[in-house]
Enzyme design. Structure first.
Site, PDB file in Angstrom:
ATOM      1  N   ASP A   2       0.869  -1.222   0.033  1.00 42.40           N
ATOM      2  CA  ASP A   2       0.050  -0.029   0.068  1.00 42.40           C
ATOM      3  C   ASP A   2       0.865   1.418  -0.204  1.00 42.40           C
ATOM      4  O   ASP A   2       0.589   2.284  -0.544  1.00 42.40           O
ATOM      5  CB  ASP A   2      -0.898   0.052   1.205  1.00 42.40           C
ATOM      6  CG  ASP A   2      -0.231  -0.018   2.601  1.00 42.40           C
ATOM      7  OD1 ASP A   2       0.684  -0.177   2.688  1.00 42.40           O
ATOM      8  OD2 ASP A   2      -1.236   0.430   3.409  1.00 42.40           O
ATOM      9  N   SER A  21      -9.737   3.979  28.951  1.00 45.63           N
ATOM     10  CA  SER A  21      -9.937   2.728  28.107  1.00 45.63           C
ATOM     11  C   SER A  21     -10.056   1.397  29.085  1.00 45.63           C
ATOM     12  O   SER A  21      -9.523   1.277  30.015  1.00 45.63           O
ATOM     13  CB  SER A  21      -8.821   2.561  27.185  1.00 45.63           C
ATOM     14  OG  SER A  21      -8.719   0.960  26.708  1.00 45.63           O
ATOM     15  N   GLY A  75      -1.896  -7.017  14.998  1.00 42.88           N
ATOM     16  CA  GLY A  75      -1.921  -6.752  13.762  1.00 42.88           C
ATOM     17  C   GLY A  75      -3.305  -6.745  13.183  1.00 42.88           C
ATOM     18  O   GLY A  75      -3.471  -6.686  11.841  1.00 42.88           O
ATOM     19  N   ASP A 133      -5.158   0.370   6.273  1.00 40.81           N
ATOM     20  CA  ASP A 133      -5.939   0.031   7.588  1.00 40.81           C
ATOM     21  C   ASP A 133      -7.051   0.878   7.653  1.00 40.81           C
ATOM     22  O   ASP A 133      -8.322   0.472   7.890  1.00 40.81           O
ATOM     23  CB  ASP A 133      -5.051  -0.096   8.575  1.00 40.81           C
ATOM     24  CG  ASP A 133      -3.952  -0.770   8.466  1.00 40.81           C
ATOM     25  OD1 ASP A 133      -3.720  -1.968   7.751  1.00 40.81           O
ATOM     26  OD2 ASP A 133      -2.751  -0.667   9.468  1.00 40.81           O
ATOM     27  N   TYR A 162       9.214  -1.566  10.060  1.00 40.79           N
ATOM     28  CA  TYR A 162       8.348  -1.107   9.343  1.00 40.79           C
ATOM     29  C   TYR A 162       8.720   0.016   8.350  1.00 40.79           C
ATOM     30  O   TYR A 162       8.806   0.308   7.412  1.00 40.79           O
ATOM     31  CB  TYR A 162       6.871  -0.645   9.842  1.00 40.79           C
ATOM     32  CG  TYR A 162       5.908  -0.439   8.904  1.00 40.79           C
ATOM     33  CD1 TYR A 162       5.133  -1.434   8.421  1.00 40.79           C
ATOM     34  CD2 TYR A 162       5.639   0.988   8.444  1.00 40.79           C
ATOM     35  CE1 TYR A 162       4.091  -1.139   7.501  1.00 40.79           C
ATOM     36  CE2 TYR A 162       4.530   1.157   7.560  1.00 40.79           C
ATOM     37  CZ  TYR A 162       3.848   0.244   6.973  1.00 40.79           C
ATOM     38  OH  TYR A 162       2.884   0.725   6.297  1.00 40.79           O
TER      39      TYR A 162
HETATM   40  C1  GLA Z   1       0.374  -1.977   8.617  1.00 41.93           C
HETATM   41  C2  GLA Z   1       0.379  -0.698   7.998  1.00 41.93           C
HETATM   42  C3  GLA Z   1      -0.363  -0.626   6.502  1.00 41.93           C
HETATM   43  C4  GLA Z   1       0.447  -1.885   5.506  1.00 41.93           C
HETATM   44  C5  GLA Z   1       0.679  -3.118   6.309  1.00 41.93           C
HETATM   45  C6  GLA Z   1       1.436  -3.860   5.458  1.00 41.93           C
HETATM   46  O1  GLA Z   1      -0.642  -2.536   8.815  1.00 41.93           O
HETATM   47  O2  GLA Z   1      -0.675   0.100   8.611  1.00 41.93           O
HETATM   48  O3  GLA Z   1      -0.471   0.473   6.113  1.00 41.93           O
HETATM   49  O4  GLA Z   1       1.442  -1.187   5.107  1.00 41.93           O
HETATM   50  O5  GLA Z   1       1.114  -3.058   7.641  1.00 41.93           O
HETATM   51  O6  GLA Z   1       0.748  -4.571   4.333  1.00 41.93           O
END
Ligand code: GLA
Length: 394
Positions: free
Chosen positions: A43, A74, A133, A181, A231
């Site tokens: 993405d 929370s 995740g 996401d 990441y």
């Molecule tokens: C995380 C990020 C997304 C995407 C995924 C991997 O969830 O927030 O934007 O890059 O990793 O596909």
């Protein structure tokens, strides 16, 4: 995971809100979590993704205040109690913990010129496992934006809510994530995955019709720790590879290349690791296009094979899996009745997603669970999930 129904969750949060903040004038909301079926780490490379919103997510209760105070609570972090802040202090702070997500969204609205006229009390209770995740943070972001729109009538679409959420994550919370996401959550549709082209945000809803099979999520329970910095590292490796390729071919993103074009031009990338990173981005994008095609042709078997190939590429070329996710997937592949299995989300821990024949689900959970515990030393959790809608007022 969804032991409680939405109605029970609503009752629980309203009751807790009354206890913590008092009863008057509160309103309840929900925003889903998401799972990505295929199209991982594409993405931010101008490629395609294929996520769907889940029926689990974040429940929230909110009420406007007369002053500029923000009070957060929370139920997932009960021990932290009420965390106070103010609209005049929308800055990221380590000690603000999870409240950096709603605060980031408020900040992002203000950056866009939407002035938030008064503070609020906000109580959340999520039934997405934290750090799994499945995008608990994006769910909180979209939920906050949805509440702000509902409270103050801001003229923003659901797609804008996704973009504002991503902007806040990038610029307030320092994670350089793509749009997947927040988009999956803000635009979710029951029974459908979203085939999204991240190059121009054009998208299509594709029905997920799994006859005699279900989506099963296995949560590795590995704490993610270094995930965010890794990441950002992957993202910058892809950016460098793109710049090297742009010296020889006119493209805007790695998603513009076919596999053949990539093989023709890849020698422009001057580092073996970066070649593999870019290869994953290119091939994964093409796999995603093929997978959606397969689904349209009712070829769930082929869809599953492409999921498996996606995992292998994330394991060896993109190197974002790790022994926990690899164990879950490799053990899943051994079980009769598993149509496909792969890691989902950013990786480095988190979850796998599998398509499993309904009559094989019990043995899947038992066999994969047992092998995982033996090898890794602690248990994984399993969730049979359903695809749900985007954010709603409850
Ligand atoms: C995380 C990020 C997304 C995407 C995924 C991997 O969830 O927030 O934007 O890059 O990793 O596909």
């Amino acid at each position: 995971m969804a032991e409680k129904t939405a109605v029970e969750m609503k009752e629980t949060i309203l009751k807790k809100f009354a206890e913590v903040f008092g009863e008057e004038g509160a309103k309840a909301y929900f925003a889903p979590g998401r799972v990505n079926m295929i199209g991982e780490h594409t993405d931010y490379n101008g490629g395609h993704v294929f996520p769907c919103a889940l029926t689990i997510g974040t429940y929230g209760v909110a009420r406007k205040r007369e002053d500029r105070k923000l009070r957060f609570y929370s139920m997932n972090f009960d021990h932290l109690g009420v965390i106070e802040s103010s609209l005049d202090d929308l800055k990221p702070a380590k000690e603000a913990g999870w409240t950096n997500y709603p605060k980031g969204v408020m900040w992002a609205f203000e950056e866009r010129g939407y002035k938030i006229p008064c503070g609020m009390d906000l109580l959340l209770n999520g039934n997405i496992p934290n750090g799994s995740g499945l995008s608990s943070s994006a769910s909180v972001e979209v939920l906050t934006g949805f509440i702000l729109r509902d409270f103050f009538g801001f003229d923003v679409s659901n797609q804008d809510l996704a973009l504002i959420g991503q902007y806040s994550e990038n610029n307030f919370n320092g994670v350089n994530c793509g749009i997947m996401d927040q988009f999956a959550i803000a635009m979710g549709k029951e029974g459908h995955a979203i085939f999204l082209d991240t190059a121009d945000l054009s998208f299509e809803y594709a029905p997920i019709k799994l006859e005699n099979a279900k989506i099963v999520i296995a949560c590795s329970n590995k704490k993610r720790g270094l995930g965010d910095s890794k990441y950002n590292e992957r993202r910058s490796e892809c950016e460098t590879a793109l710049a090297e390729l742009q010296a020889v071919v006119g493209i805007n993103g790695l998603g513009d290349l076919s596999e053949e074009q990539f093989e023709t031009y890849k020698s422009a990338i001057k580092d073996e690791t970066r070649v593999r990173r870019a290869k994953h981005a290119v091939y994964e994008n093409q796999r995603t296009i093929k997978a959606v095609e397969a689904l349209k042709n009712n070829d769930v078997e082929l869809f599953g094979k492409l999921m498996n190939a996606s995992h292998t590429s994330l394991q060896y070329d993109y190197e974002v899996t790790g022994v926990e996710l690899d164990t879950l997937v490799e053990e899943a592949w051994k079980v009769e009745g598993v149509i496909g299995s792969r890691m989902t989300g950013a990786g480095f821990g988190g979850c796998t997603v599998s398509i499993v024949k309904t009559d094989a689900i019990d043995s899947f959970i038992e066999k994969v669970g047992k092998a995982y515990k033996e090898k890794i030393g602690y248990a994984a959790d399993f969730y049979v999930v359903e695809i749900g809608d985007g954010p709603v007022v409850l």
